[in-house]
Motif scaffolding. Structure first.
Motif, mmCIF file in Angstrom:
data_model
loop_
_atom_site.group_PDB
_atom_site.id
_atom_site.type_symbol
_atom_site.label_atom_id
_atom_site.label_comp_id
_atom_site.label_asym_id
_atom_site.label_seq_id
_atom_site.Cartn_x
_atom_site.Cartn_y
_atom_site.Cartn_z
ATOM 1 N N SER A 133 -34.790 -18.936 -9.331
ATOM 2 C CA SER A 133 -35.740 -17.851 -9.109
ATOM 3 C C SER A 133 -37.061 -18.433 -8.631
ATOM 4 N N ALA A 134 -37.719 -17.741 -7.695
ATOM 5 C CA ALA A 134 -39.023 -18.178 -7.191
ATOM 6 C C ALA A 134 -40.165 -17.490 -7.936
ATOM 7 N N GLY A 135 -39.833 -16.592 -8.889
ATOM 8 C CA GLY A 135 -40.855 -15.907 -9.683
ATOM 9 C C GLY A 135 -40.336 -15.704 -11.092
ATOM 10 N N HIS A 136 -40.566 -14.535 -11.653
ATOM 11 C CA HIS A 136 -40.015 -14.223 -12.973
ATOM 12 C C HIS A 136 -38.507 -14.071 -12.873
ATOM 13 N N PHE A 137 -37.790 -14.543 -13.870
ATOM 14 C CA PHE A 137 -36.355 -14.273 -13.938
ATOM 15 C C PHE A 137 -36.181 -12.807 -14.342
ATOM 16 N N ARG A 138 -35.411 -12.070 -13.550
ATOM 17 C CA ARG A 138 -35.321 -10.621 -13.710
ATOM 18 C C ARG A 138 -34.099 -10.221 -14.542
ATOM 19 N N GLU A 139 -33.965 -8.903 -14.677
ATOM 20 C CA GLU A 139 -32.863 -8.352 -15.462
ATOM 21 C C GLU A 139 -31.515 -8.778 -14.897
ATOM 22 N N HIS A 140 -31.415 -8.828 -13.548
ATOM 23 C CA HIS A 140 -30.165 -9.269 -12.916
ATOM 24 C C HIS A 140 -29.808 -10.698 -13.345
ATOM 25 N N ASP A 141 -30.822 -11.564 -13.363
ATOM 26 C CA ASP A 141 -30.595 -12.959 -13.754
ATOM 27 C C ASP A 141 -30.138 -13.046 -15.208
ATOM 28 N N ALA A 142 -30.772 -12.252 -16.070
ATOM 29 C CA ALA A 142 -30.436 -12.269 -17.500
ATOM 30 C C ALA A 142 -29.004 -11.782 -17.726
ATOM 31 N N LYS A 143 -28.610 -10.691 -17.037
ATOM 32 C CA LYS A 143 -27.239 -10.179 -17.169
ATOM 33 C C LYS A 143 -26.220 -11.213 -16.694
ATOM 34 N N LEU A 144 -26.565 -11.850 -15.577
ATOM 35 C CA LEU A 144 -25.698 -12.888 -15.022
ATOM 36 C C LEU A 144 -25.551 -14.038 -16.014
ATOM 37 N N ALA A 145 -26.657 -14.433 -16.629
ATOM 38 C CA ALA A 145 -26.656 -15.532 -17.606
ATOM 39 C C ALA A 145 -25.771 -15.192 -18.800
ATOM 40 N N GLN A 146 -25.841 -13.962 -19.261
ATOM 41 C CA GLN A 146 -25.040 -13.556 -20.417
ATOM 42 C C GLN A 146 -23.548 -13.599 -20.093
ATOM 43 N N GLU A 147 -23.185 -13.188 -18.866
ATOM 44 C CA GLU A 147 -21.778 -13.233 -18.456
ATOM 45 C C GLU A 147 -21.284 -14.680 -18.362
ATOM 46 N N ILE A 148 -22.136 -15.542 -17.835
ATOM 47 C CA ILE A 148 -21.760 -16.955 -17.690
ATOM 48 C C ILE A 148 -21.565 -17.585 -19.071
#
Length: 582
Positions: free
Chosen positions: A111-126
């Motif tokens: 991410s080039a800024g704040h990690f967003r909701e999409h990133d968090a959801k993706l992280a949880q799936e991983i």
């Protein structure tokens, strides 16, 4: 260690290698569009955005589907540039349908800024899949420039820590447990947190795949700094194994010749760069602004050189370097001049006692200026084999991260027996890989293919050995010039057939034929390949054993030749330098 005729050991190692080949390392780089994923993929692979084979970059989403990018030097490692998550093409709730997440070994969310909701959801799936995940905050250079323009009292380390803590806090609020966040400059991976990311990935990978991530051509950046006139440039040249008058040498002189940080790649190992930094404390480079002129973060460690007492500027610089968690070594240069002066002035001259007094005086002076436990080494820029350089080499090697240790060892000049022995051990540790490559080719039932492949492998490996031990033609020609010794007088000390020669297919064939055991094993390999059922495994085992035996013997012989060169001609070279000085 494998015995020369231990076929069972050979078969076992071949099986293990084939398992490694069937388990390549796949690294997924993902995140929102425009985060700098593709630039990061390119930088990780050691290439630039404009280079051939680079992942395409742009201001709009350029990654339309999961794209594999093999590492140019390690094809077993593939970085996958995944499409940006959260776009109309790849909405977050359907993202996992488009990419086969289960095939990846680890994930990097950029991410080039704040990690967003999409990133968090993706992280949880991983994390549900039990995969390792790392968050990379990219384009950090832009944030630092903005902070420098807007902050009245700019503090880079404090700014970086605030960004890091802000990212972690944001992810934790979105239910990502203990996120690992790394701040990275995609254009200069030596800066900021990339080394820590590399160490973490290496540590957390299964042992089977760890070696895929570690290689001997990693970049190593060594900064050499200090006040003007201390012999920094001479030290840089000597470390690289070249003289001040040689082509490509760092310029030396009685006035400041280094106007900006100058990179000097090692002539044999270009992944290792020594940086000659401008002298600190001049009107051009005042001590309180020195960090603005040189990017300290990108260096692996620092060598601070002084020709006399270490000054207040040196102490301030040392404290700044230590606050960054970097290793620092103090080098007291031009020690020859001090010894000559002591010899002329002392009634009962004692060299060892004089050296100890200089060393203790330097340590005491630095401690008085607030430098804790300074490591001081007394060095002659012209004769590195004298005094403390071997101890400096041992310390640098010991304190480097494990994945960069071999890189340093291979670049060091052969100034003492311990360096030659360490190079021998590095080369010996890699022999099994070359032998297994030979064994894999031997499993292909094509007449003559295995032997041709063996010769090709050995030509490349022997060239690397000669460069590492300083026994290649160019190195020996330089030694001949430096010592005024004809090459015909140097070559008789050699015991290995390839020492001082150009390695060709013909030379390798001659060396193979001169070893009766190896030659017989290679002939037996060709014949055994056609025996039903057991032919292929037997051929592979014989190929492994013959190449392993040949390279082990050759490394031993070359190390003996390197030591003979050191003991017979190094003193003569030192005397030649002394004559030039007088």
């Amino acid at each position: 260690m494998m015995e020369n005729n231990d076929t069972d050991s050979a078969v076992s190692m071949i099986k293990k290698y084939l398992e490694d080949m069937n388990n390549p390392l796949h690294i997924a780089v993902t995140g929102e569009s425009g985060a700098g994923k593709s630039t990061f993929v390119n930088a990780f692979r050691g290439i630039k955005d404009r280079d051939e084979g680079a992942a395409p970059t742009g201001v709009v989403e350029t990654t339309m589907k999961p794209e594999p990018y093999p590492h140019p030097r390690h094809p077993n490692v593939t970085l996958w540039d995944l499409p940006g998550v959260g776009t109309t093409r790849y909405p977050a709730d359907q993202y996992l349908k488009y990419v086969e997440f289960e095939k990846f070994d680890l994930f990097i969310i950029v991410s080039a800024g704040h990690f967003r909701e999409h990133d968090a959801k993706l992280a949880q799936e991983i994390k549900k899949m039990g995969k390792n995940l790392y968050f990379v905050r990219s384009k950090i250079d832009n944030n630092l420039k903005a902070a420098q323009r807007s902050q009245r009292e700019y503090d880079e380390e404090k700014t970086l820590q605030e960004i890091r803590e802000n990212c972690i806090e944001g992810l934790e609020k979105q239910n990502v447990a203990s996120p690992q966040v790394f701040l990275v400059s995609s254009f200069d991976l030596q800066l900021h947190d990339f080394p820590a990311l590399q160490d973490t990935m290496e540590r957390e990978l299964p042992s089977l795949k760890r070696n895929d991530l570690i290689c001997n051509d990693l970049p190593l950046h060594i900064a050499v700094t200090g006040e003007i006139g201390t012999g920094k440039s001479t030290f840089v040249n000597a470390f690289r194994g070249i003289d001040n008058k040689d082509e490509g040498a760092a310029p030396t002189g009685f006035v400041e010749t280094t106007m900006k940080p100058e990179p000097y790649p090692h002539p044999i190992y270009p992944n290792v760069t020594l940086w000659d930094l401008p002298g600190i404390g001049t009107t051009k480079f005042p001590a309180d602004q020195y960090q603005k002129y040189v990017e300290f973060k990108k260096f692996d460690f620092f060598i601070l050189v002084s020709a006399d007492r270490f000054t207040e500027n040196d102490a301030k610089l040392a404290q700044e370097i230590k606050t960054m968690g970097k290793n620092l070594y103090f080098v007291r240069s031009k020690i020859d001049d001090n010894l000559k002066a002591a010899q002329r002035s002392q009634r009962e001259y004692d060299e060892e006692k004089t050296l100890q007094e200089i060393r203790e005086n330097c340590i005491e002076g630095l401690e008085k200026q607030g430098v804790e436990t300074p490591q001081v080494f007394l060095v002659s820029g012209f004769d590195l084999h004298l005094y403390d350089f071997p101890a400096l080499q041992d310390t640098m090697e010991r304190e480097l991260p494990s994945h960069k240790r071999n890189v340093l060892i291979l670049t060091l000049p052969n100034v003492c027996k311990s360096i030659i022995n360490k190079k021998k051990e590095v080369f010996r540790s890699q022999i099994w890989r070359h032998a297994i490559t030979s064994a894999v080719v031997a499993a292909v039932p094509l007449p003559g293919l295995s032997f041709a492949a063996d010769v090709g492998i050995l030509v490349k490996v022997l060239r690397d050995y000669l460069f590492g031990f300083g026994l290649d033609e160019k190195s020996l020609e330089k030694l001949s010039r430096d010592t005024n010794t004809p090459l015909d007088d140097i070559k008789p000390v050699f015991t290995c057939l390839c020492s001082g020669k150009s390695v060709t297919n013909e030379l390798v064939l001659m060396m193979l034929q001169s070893g009766a055991l190896v030659s017989a094993a290679l002939v037996a390999e060709e014949g055994s390949r056609w025996i039903p059922f057991i032919g292929i495994p037997t051929a592979s085992a014989l190929s492994f054993t013959s190449i392993y035996t040949f390279l082990s013997s050759t490394v031993n012989s070359l190390s003996v030749d390197a030591e003979s060169i050191r003991t017979k001609f190094l003193l003569k070279k030192a005397l030649a330098f002394s004559d030039q000085e007088q």
